[in-house]
Design a protein around this motif. Structure first.
Motif: not given
Length: 204
Positions: A75-91
């Motif tokens: 087995r393998k296991k990990a606690l995954v912590v995600v901090n994300a920047k997201a953007s929505i763009a209209y050109d």
């Protein structure tokens, strides 16, 4: 007497004709100036609108591998912590418009699709792994794909897309205000935009 009357009539016709030509020329010059101004302002609207947001997510990644026909597992296991920047763009440089001088109409023929960008920062904690089932590049790619899929779903249901659309409509309203102030009409794919609220009803 007849010659005098005829002379007056001819003079009147000449003066009227000259004034008519001058007025027609002035109207044409005004129309050309208005058309040039509208085309210039349409180019000024063509910018990039970016709406940004931040997202956080925590989940546990588990994986096991059967060994010796299921007698043992690694087995393998990990606690995954995600901090994300997201953007929505209209050109908005991709907004297509046509300008018809004859009918004094500006028609918006295409509004670009929004471009979603996700930049996750992924950190791993409490990582445990058996010797025969250790973390590999495949695991990290799998985790990243899972993170992006989850974030994309979360963003679609959030206010980020709505806020981006509101900013887009705000820019389109500038086109409406410009055309309306100059006595021109605005249309979207053949449908007239008669008031600013009509822009809110567009299916984007």
């Amino acid at each position: 007497m007849r010659n005098i009357f005829l002379g007056i009539v001819i003079a009147f016709v000449i003066v009227f004709g000259l004034r008519y030509c001058e007025n027609k020329k002035d109207n044409r010059e005004i129309l050309e100036a208005n058309t040039a101004l509208i085309q210039k302002e349409l180019k000024n609207v063509g910018k990039l609108i970016v709406t940004e947001g931040s997202y956080a997510q925590v989940f546990t990644y588990n994986d096991s591998k059967d060994l010796l026909y299921g007698m043992f597992d690694a087995r393998k296991k990990a606690l995954v912590v995600v901090n994300a920047k997201a953007s929505i763009a209209y050109d908005l440089s991709k907004v297509n418009t046509t300008v018809d001088e004859t009918t004094k109409t500006v028609t918006i023929t295409n509004i670009p699709e929004p471009e979603l960008s996700i930049n996750p920062n992924i950190e791993y904690y409490d990582v445990t792994q058996d010797y025969l089932n250790q973390f590999s590049a495949s695991d990290y790619n799998k985790i990243k794909q899972r993170v992006e899929k989850s974030l994309r779903k979360k963003i679609e249901a959030s206010e980020l897309r709505t806020n981006a659309q509101n900013r887009l409509i705000s820019e389109l309203q500038k086109i409406y205000i410009l055309t309306n102030s100059m006595g021109w009409k605005l249309e979207y794919n053949g449908k007239p935009i008669e008031e600013e609220q009509d822009l809110q009803k567009l299916k984007l």
